[in-house]
Design a protein around this motif. Structure first.
Motif, mmCIF file in Angstrom:
data_model
loop_
_atom_site.group_PDB
_atom_site.id
_atom_site.type_symbol
_atom_site.label_atom_id
_atom_site.label_comp_id
_atom_site.label_asym_id
_atom_site.label_seq_id
_atom_site.Cartn_x
_atom_site.Cartn_y
_atom_site.Cartn_z
ATOM 1 N N ALA A 51 2.081 6.797 -6.711
ATOM 2 C CA ALA A 51 1.018 7.707 -7.162
ATOM 3 C C ALA A 51 1.375 9.165 -6.898
ATOM 4 O O ALA A 51 0.988 10.048 -7.673
ATOM 5 N N ARG A 52 2.113 9.424 -5.854
ATOM 6 C CA ARG A 52 2.524 10.803 -5.518
ATOM 7 C C ARG A 52 3.755 11.248 -6.288
ATOM 8 O O ARG A 52 4.212 12.377 -6.135
ATOM 9 N N THR A 107 0.839 -1.199 0.000
ATOM 10 C CA THR A 107 0.000 0.000 0.000
ATOM 11 C C THR A 107 0.872 1.247 0.000
ATOM 12 O O THR A 107 0.635 2.187 -0.757
ATOM 13 N N GLU A 108 1.894 1.234 0.837
ATOM 14 C CA GLU A 108 2.812 2.382 0.915
ATOM 15 C C GLU A 108 3.558 2.569 -0.413
ATOM 16 O O GLU A 108 3.730 3.690 -0.882
ATOM 17 N N TYR A 140 2.330 4.919 -13.256
ATOM 18 C CA TYR A 140 2.838 6.033 -12.452
ATOM 19 C C TYR A 140 4.250 6.438 -12.864
ATOM 20 O O TYR A 140 4.877 7.285 -12.227
ATOM 21 N N LYS A 178 1.174 4.179 -2.860
ATOM 22 C CA LYS A 178 0.937 5.586 -2.502
ATOM 23 C C LYS A 178 2.123 6.451 -2.935
ATOM 24 O O LYS A 178 1.944 7.525 -3.491
#
Length: 128
Positions: free
Chosen positions: A64-65, A57-58, A96, A61
């Motif tokens: 995506a950032r 998950t990290e 991404y 994230k």
């Protein structure tokens, strides 16, 4: 390049988490890539879906950032997942702009099992 390392522990692994970490760190040093994070998944989680493992998950994230450019793993086999799950992860990361690098052999890992040529000057020595 901004890198994130993913380390998966398993009970029957050929490398411990520490050894995997050292293989990845050696690659980062050789390539002069900055490590943004190291994510770990404990033994027993390798049976879970790749998306549900600790650290995934990290990873997604951060991707995506736009905080990372490359995921560094020992090799595709050390993710302990099916080809379909691996291709799904690689495709998601590519959306991404994040590529996946196998530290053991110095090659890029892409969806469909494609491997690109080893980077020049990368000798891919395994952990001793």
């Amino acid at each position: 390049m901004r890198a994130i390392c993913f380390i998966q522990e398993t009970k029957e692994a050929d490398l411990t988490m520490r050894q995997q970490q050292l293989v990845c760190r050696r690659a980062l040093r050789k390539l002069l890539w900055r490590c943004e994070a190291e994510l770990f998944a404990q033994a027993g989680t390798e049976q879970a879906s790749l998306a549900l493992r600790p650290g995934m998950t990290e990873l997604l994230k951060m991707a995506a950032r736009g905080r990372v450019d490359v995921l560094v793993v020992v090799d595709a086999g050390h993710l302990y997942c099916s080809r379909a799950e691996l291709d799904g992860l690689l495709t998601t990361l590519l959306q991404y702009g994040v590529h996946t690098f196998g530290a053991r052999d110095g090659s890029w890992i892409e969806p469909g099992g494609r491997h690109w040529m080893t980077l020049p000057g990368y000798d891919g020595e395994a952990f001793e």
